[in-house]
Write a protein that holds these residues in place. Structure first.
Motif, short mmCIF file in Angstrom:
data_model
loop_
_atom_site.label_atom_id
_atom_site.label_comp_id
_atom_site.label_asym_id
_atom_site.label_seq_id
_atom_site.Cartn_x
_atom_site.Cartn_y
_atom_site.Cartn_z
N ASP A 184 2.10 1.83 -3.45
CA ASP A 184 1.06 2.38 -4.32
C ASP A 184 0.87 3.89 -4.07
N ILE A 185 0.86 4.27 -2.80
CA ILE A 185 0.71 5.70 -2.47
C ILE A 185 1.89 6.50 -3.02
N LYS A 212 1.89 9.63 -5.60
CA LYS A 212 2.51 10.93 -5.31
C LYS A 212 3.49 11.31 -6.42
N ARG A 259 0.83 -1.22 0.00
CA ARG A 259 0.00 0.00 0.00
C ARG A 259 0.86 1.26 0.00
#
Length: 364
Positions: A342-343, A347, A339
Motif C-alpha cells: 500500500d505504501i 509513493k 502494508r
C-alpha cells in the motif's frame, strides 16, 4: 489449529469359532488357522471410521480384515460360513458350534457391512465439500498486475517474501513431524488393539475355567460323599461275608461271596475312575493359574502402552501449538507485506503527480 481426537478401537461383537483359510495353491481346500476354537471379534475404529474383524491366536493375528461394502458372508452349511478378503488375497472360513451362533455372526456381519457403506459415503461427501471449498477459496492473480508492479515490488518485498518462504518451510516441517507422530500413534493403536483382543480372549477363557472349577469342586464334594457311602457299604458287605463263613454252608455262601467280590471290584474300579477325574481337575487348576499369570502380563503391557500413548499425545499437542504459532507469524508477515505494498502504491502515485507537474512546468 487442527482438531485433535484420540480414541481406541472398541469391540462390537465377539464369538467363538474354528478359523480356516483357503489353500492359496488349489483355491479349493481349507487349511486350519487355529488348533482349537478362538475368539473372533468385530472392532470399530472411530478415528478412521472403519470396521474390522480381528482374531488373535497365541501371539499372532489369525484374522485382520477391514470390512468393505463389497464383502459378502455366505453360509455354506448349518454351522460353517465364509467370506473373501481381496486385500489379503484369501478367503476366510468359520466353523461354529451351533447353527444359532452362525446366524448371529451372519446378522452382525450384514449390520457392520451396511455401517461401513454409510461411513464410506459420508467420507466421500466430506471430501467433495472440502474440494469445493478449496476451489472457491483459491486466490487468482492477474498477469497484468504482476507486470505493472514487477520492479518496485521486487525491491520492497524481497526480505518479506524470504521470511514468508521460511515460514512456509517451517509449516511443512511441522506438518511432516505431525504426520510422523500420527503414524506412531496408529502403530501404538494397532498394538494396543491386539493386546485388548488377547486380553478379551484370556478373560473369556478365564471365566469359563472358573465356572468349570466351581462345578468340579462341587462334584468333588459329592464324590467324596459317595466314596464314604461306598466304603461303608463295602465294610458292611465284608461283615456279612465273615458272618456267613462263620456259620458254615458252602453252597449259598460261595455264591453270595462271588457276588460280593464282584460288587467290591466294581466299587474299586469306580473309586479309581473318580481319583483320575480328581487328578485331571487338579491339573486344570494349574493351567488356570498359568492363564491368570498371562492375563496379568497382558494387562501390564496394556498399561505401558497406554502410558506411551499419553506421551505421544503430549508431543502431538506440542507440535500443534508450534504450528499455530507459525501460522500466526505467517499471517503477521502477510499483513506487513500488504502494508508495504500500500505504501509503495502511494509513493508511485505521488511520483506520478510530481512527473506530471514537472512536465507542465517544462511545457510553459
Amino acid at each position: 489449529m487442527f482438531p485433535h481426537h484420540r480414541e481406541r478401537e472398541q469391540p462390537v461383537f465377539s464369538a467363538r469359532a474354528h478359523v480356516f483359510q483357503i489353500d492359496p495353491s488349489t483355491k479349493r481346500n481349507w487349511i486350519p488357522a487355529s488348533k482349537h476354537a478362538v475368539t473372533v471379534s468385530f472392532f470399530y475404529d472411530s478415528n478412521r471410521n472403519v470396521y474390522r474383524i480381528i482374531s488373535v491366536g497365541g501371539t499372532k493375528a489369525i484374522i485382520n480384515c477391514t470390512i468393505t461394502p463389497s464383502m459378502t458372508f455366505t453360509k455354506t452349511s448349518q454351522k460353517f460360513g465364509q467370506w473373501a478378503d481381496n486385500r489379503a488375497n484369501t478367503v476366510y472360513g468359520l466353523g461354529f458350534a451351533t447353527e444359532q451362533q452362525l446366524q448371529q455372526f451372519s446378522d452382525r456381519f450384514k449390520e457392520v457391512k451396511e455401517a461401513a457403506r454409510l461411513a464410506r459415503e459420508k467420507s466421500q461427501d466430506k471430501m467433495e465439500l472440502a474440494n469445493t471449498a478449496l476451489t472457491i477459496a483459491a486466490p487468482q492473480f492477474s498477469q497484468d498486475l504482476c507486470d505493472e508492479l514487477q520492479s518496485p515490488v521486487m525491491c520492497v518485498n524481497g526480505p518479506a517474501e524470504d521470511k514468508l518462504y521460511r515460514s512456509q518451510s517451517a509449516d511443512i516441517t511441522l506438518s511432516s513431524e505431525k504426520e510422523r507422530i500420527k503414524k506412531m500413534l496408529s502403530e501404538g493403536s494397532i498394538c494396543e488393539m491386539n493386546l485388548e483382543a488377547e486380553l478379551f480372549s484370556l478373560q473369556d477363557s478365564n471365566s469359563k475355567l472358573v465356572a468349570a472349577l466351581h462345578e468340579a469342586n462341587s462334584n468333588v464334594e459329592q464324590w467324596k460323599k459317595q466314596l464314604t457311602a461306598y466304603q461303608e457299604e463295602t465294610e458292611r458287605l465284608r461283615d456279612q461275608v465273615a458272618d456267613l463263613e462263620a456259620h458254615g454252608g458252602q453252597g449259598p455262601s460261595d455264591m453270595l461271596k462271588d457276588e460280593l467280590t464282584q460288587s467290591l471290584e466294581e466299587l474299586e474300579a469306580l473309586l479309581k475312575a473318580k481319583d483320575e477325574e480328581i487328578h485331571i481337575l487338579q491339573s486344570q487348576k494349574a493351567e488356570y493359574q498359568e492363564m491368570e499369570q498371562e492375563r496379568e502380563e497382558a494387562t501390564h503391557r496394556l498399561q505401558e502402552l497406554q502410558m506411551r500413548s499419553v506421551e505421544l499425545e503430549r508431543r502431538v499437542q506440542g507440535s500443534e501449538h508450534s504450528l499455530a504459532a507459525s501460522l500466526e507469524e505467517r499471517d503477521r508477515l502477510e499483513g506487513d507485506l500488504q502494508r508495504a505494498v500500500d505504501i509503495l502504491d502511494l509513493k508511485i502515485y505521488d511520483l506520478n503527480d510530481l512527473r506530471q507537474s514537472l512536465a507542465k512546468l517544462l511545457d510553459k
